[in-house]
Design a protein around this motif. Structure first.
Motif, PDB file in Angstrom:
ATOM      1  N   VAL A  23       0.839  -1.205   0.000  1.00 19.80           N
ATOM      2  CA  VAL A  23       0.000   0.000   0.000  1.00 19.80           C
ATOM      3  C   VAL A  23       0.872   1.253   0.000  1.00 19.80           C
ATOM      4  CG1 VAL A  23      -1.607   1.345   1.422  1.00 19.80           C
ATOM      5  CG2 VAL A  23      -2.055  -1.072   0.980  1.00 19.80           C
ATOM      6  N   LYS A  24       1.915   1.262   0.813  1.00 18.02           N
ATOM      7  CA  LYS A  24       2.806   2.422   0.839  1.00 18.02           C
ATOM      8  C   LYS A  24       3.440   2.641  -0.523  1.00 18.02           C
ATOM      9  CE  LYS A  24       4.961   5.876   2.546  1.00 18.02           C
ATOM     10  NZ  LYS A  24       4.222   7.115   2.823  1.00 18.02           N
ATOM     11  N   ASN A  90      -9.146   6.315 -10.233  1.00 18.87           N
ATOM     12  CA  ASN A  90      -8.016   6.068 -11.132  1.00 18.87           C
ATOM     13  C   ASN A  90      -6.664   6.355 -10.487  1.00 18.87           C
ATOM     14  OD1 ASN A  90      -9.598   5.233 -13.406  1.00 18.87           O
ATOM     15  ND2 ASN A  90     -10.148   7.383 -13.699  1.00 18.87           N
ATOM     16  N   TYR A  91      -6.559   6.115  -9.192  1.00 19.65           N
ATOM     17  CA  TYR A  91      -5.285   6.250  -8.490  1.00 19.65           C
ATOM     18  C   TYR A  91      -4.460   4.972  -8.632  1.00 19.65           C
ATOM     19  CZ  TYR A  91      -6.641  10.548  -5.966  1.00 19.65           C
ATOM     20  OH  TYR A  91      -6.996  11.822  -5.620  1.00 19.65           O
ATOM     21  N   ILE A  92      -5.139   3.849  -8.823  1.00 21.54           N
ATOM     22  CA  ILE A  92      -4.471   2.569  -9.020  1.00 21.54           C
ATOM     23  C   ILE A  92      -5.106   1.857 -10.213  1.00 21.54           C
ATOM     24  CG2 ILE A  92      -3.767   2.296  -6.609  1.00 21.54           C
ATOM     25  CD1 ILE A  92      -6.115   0.342  -6.200  1.00 21.54           C
ATOM     26  N   SER A  93      -4.344   0.958 -10.791  1.00 20.10           N
ATOM     27  CA  SER A  93      -4.842   0.173 -11.929  1.00 20.10           C
ATOM     28  C   SER A  93      -5.695  -0.991 -11.426  1.00 20.10           C
ATOM     29  CB  SER A  93      -3.659  -0.372 -12.735  1.00 20.10           C
ATOM     30  OG  SER A  93      -2.961  -1.347 -11.975  1.00 20.10           O
ATOM     31  N   ALA A  94      -6.381  -1.623 -12.350  1.00 18.50           N
ATOM     32  CA  ALA A  94      -7.181  -2.807 -12.004  1.00 18.50           C
ATOM     33  C   ALA A  94      -6.279  -3.924 -11.472  1.00 18.50           C
ATOM     34  CB  ALA A  94      -7.962  -3.286 -13.231  1.00 18.50           C
ATOM     35  N   GLU A  95      -5.092  -4.050 -12.010  1.00 15.41           N
ATOM     36  CA  GLU A  95      -4.154  -5.082 -11.558  1.00 15.41           C
ATOM     37  C   GLU A  95      -3.672  -4.792 -10.138  1.00 15.41           C
ATOM     38  OE1 GLU A  95      -3.700  -3.385 -14.556  1.00 15.41           O
ATOM     39  OE2 GLU A  95      -4.621  -4.970 -15.743  1.00 15.41           O
ATOM     40  N   GLU A  96      -3.363  -3.533  -9.855  1.00 13.69           N
ATOM     41  CA  GLU A  96      -2.939  -3.157  -8.504  1.00 13.69           C
ATOM     42  C   GLU A  96      -4.065  -3.372  -7.510  1.00 13.69           C
ATOM     43  OE1 GLU A  96       0.305   0.343  -9.545  1.00 13.69           O
ATOM     44  OE2 GLU A  96      -1.835   0.809  -9.656  1.00 13.69           O
ATOM     45  N   HIS A  97      -5.279  -3.036  -7.929  1.00 10.79           N
ATOM     46  CA  HIS A  97      -6.444  -3.242  -7.071  1.00 10.79           C
ATOM     47  C   HIS A  97      -6.638  -4.726  -6.779  1.00 10.79           C
ATOM     48  CE1 HIS A  97     -10.902  -3.543  -6.345  1.00 10.79           C
ATOM     49  NE2 HIS A  97     -10.508  -2.718  -5.398  1.00 10.79           N
ATOM     50  N   LYS A  99      -4.414  -7.018  -6.660  1.00  9.94           N
ATOM     51  CA  LYS A  99      -3.398  -7.466  -5.707  1.00  9.94           C
ATOM     52  C   LYS A  99      -3.788  -7.073  -4.280  1.00  9.94           C
ATOM     53  CE  LYS A  99       1.430  -7.730  -4.547  1.00  9.94           C
ATOM     54  NZ  LYS A  99       2.813  -7.566  -4.942  1.00  9.94           N
ATOM     55  N   VAL A 100      -4.332  -5.870  -4.099  1.00  5.98           N
ATOM     56  CA  VAL A 100      -4.801  -5.463  -2.764  1.00  5.98           C
ATOM     57  C   VAL A 100      -5.925  -6.389  -2.306  1.00  5.98           C
ATOM     58  CG1 VAL A 100      -5.912  -3.638  -1.403  1.00  5.98           C
ATOM     59  CG2 VAL A 100      -4.091  -3.048  -3.012  1.00  5.98           C
ATOM     60  N   LEU A 101      -6.840  -6.705  -3.197  1.00  2.00           N
ATOM     61  CA  LEU A 101      -7.942  -7.608  -2.851  1.00  2.00           C
ATOM     62  C   LEU A 101      -7.433  -8.983  -2.442  1.00  2.00           C
ATOM     63  CD1 LEU A 101     -10.661  -6.780  -5.549  1.00  2.00           C
ATOM     64  CD2 LEU A 101     -10.457  -5.897  -3.210  1.00  2.00           C
ATOM     65  N   VAL A 102      -6.471  -9.512  -3.167  1.00  2.00           N
ATOM     66  CA  VAL A 102      -5.907 -10.829  -2.844  1.00  2.00           C
ATOM     67  C   VAL A 102      -5.219 -10.787  -1.477  1.00  2.00           C
ATOM     68  CG1 VAL A 102      -4.114 -12.485  -3.504  1.00  2.00           C
ATOM     69  CG2 VAL A 102      -5.695 -11.621  -5.229  1.00  2.00           C
ATOM     70  N   LEU A 103      -4.412  -9.750  -1.243  1.00  2.00           N
ATOM     71  CA  LEU A 103      -3.702  -9.638   0.037  1.00  2.00           C
ATOM     72  C   LEU A 103      -4.675  -9.490   1.207  1.00  2.00           C
ATOM     73  CD1 LEU A 103      -0.767  -7.261  -0.978  1.00  2.00           C
ATOM     74  CD2 LEU A 103      -0.545  -9.625  -0.199  1.00  2.00           C
ATOM     75  N   THR A 104      -5.687  -8.640   1.049  1.00  2.76           N
ATOM     76  CA  THR A 104      -6.622  -8.412   2.160  1.00  2.76           C
ATOM     77  C   THR A 104      -7.493  -9.640   2.409  1.00  2.76           C
ATOM     78  OG1 THR A 104      -8.193  -7.269   0.684  1.00  2.76           O
ATOM     79  CG2 THR A 104      -6.689  -5.880   1.984  1.00  2.76           C
ATOM     80  N   GLU A 105      -7.858 -10.345   1.360  1.00  2.00           N
ATOM     81  CA  GLU A 105      -8.679 -11.555   1.529  1.00  2.00           C
ATOM     82  C   GLU A 105      -7.874 -12.652   2.236  1.00  2.00           C
ATOM     83  OE1 GLU A 105     -12.432 -13.570   0.904  1.00  2.00           O
ATOM     84  OE2 GLU A 105     -11.779 -11.488   0.942  1.00  2.00           O
ATOM     85  N   LYS A 106      -6.653 -12.847   1.810  1.00  2.00           N
ATOM     86  CA  LYS A 106      -5.795 -13.851   2.437  1.00  2.00           C
ATOM     87  C   LYS A 106      -5.561 -13.507   3.906  1.00  2.00           C
ATOM     88  CE  LYS A 106      -1.425 -16.241   1.673  1.00  2.00           C
ATOM     89  NZ  LYS A 106      -0.225 -16.350   0.827  1.00  2.00           N
ATOM     90  N   LEU A 107      -5.302 -12.244   4.176  1.00  2.00           N
ATOM     91  CA  LEU A 107      -5.058 -11.807   5.547  1.00  2.00           C
ATOM     92  C   LEU A 107      -6.305 -11.963   6.408  1.00  2.00           C
ATOM     93  CD1 LEU A 107      -3.152 -10.634   7.631  1.00  2.00           C
ATOM     94  CD2 LEU A 107      -3.596  -8.364   6.686  1.00  2.00           C
TER      95      LEU A 107
END
Length: 127
Positions: A23-24, A90-97, A99-107
């Motif tokens: 995220v940073k 439009n601060y992040i791409s669909a791919e970046e988003h 990755k955030v979804l995958v990380l938060t779901e796993k966590l």
């Protein structure tokens, strides 16, 4: 089974650290640079996830640890929600988003599993 001697040994803390770092990294580019409040908000939520795991681990009992893990779970959800705002703006791409979804779901699932394990364990600690 390996023993857990410090918070850095916990997989949930390691995953929260990965999320915080990612995220940073996202906030150090593009439109985030001009929107300090939003950048600060999403990085704080990611950091809070990691920090609450650590704070709960250092407490004297399972009840307090579980409480802090639930707070961490809430902060993780906040990062997930804010990532949608970042995508919509439009601060992040669909791919970046994604990755955030995958990380938060796993966590989220790892936090839920640790909470369940602590609730069902015999050791309760002092608090």
């Amino acid at each position: 089974m390996a023993s857990i001697e410090c918070v850095e040994d916990l997989q949930v803390w390691q995953l929260a650290r990965d999320l915080s770092f990612y995220v940073k990294k996202l906030t150090l580019k593009g439109p985030f640079l001009k929107h300090f409040k939003f950048s600060s908000q999403i990085t704080s939520a990611a950091g809070s996830t990691m920090d609450n795991v650590a704070e709960g681990f250092e407490r004297d009992g399972n009840k307090e640890f579980i409480n802090f893990l639930n707070i961490a779970k809430g902060s993780n959800g906040e990062v997930r929600s804010q990532s949608y705002r970042a995508l919509d703006w439009n601060y992040i791409s669909a791919e970046e988003h994604e990755k955030v979804l995958v990380l938060t779901e796993k966590l989220k699932f790892k936090l839920q599993g640790l909470i369940r394990t602590l609730k069902n364990s015999g050791g309760k600690g002092y608090k």
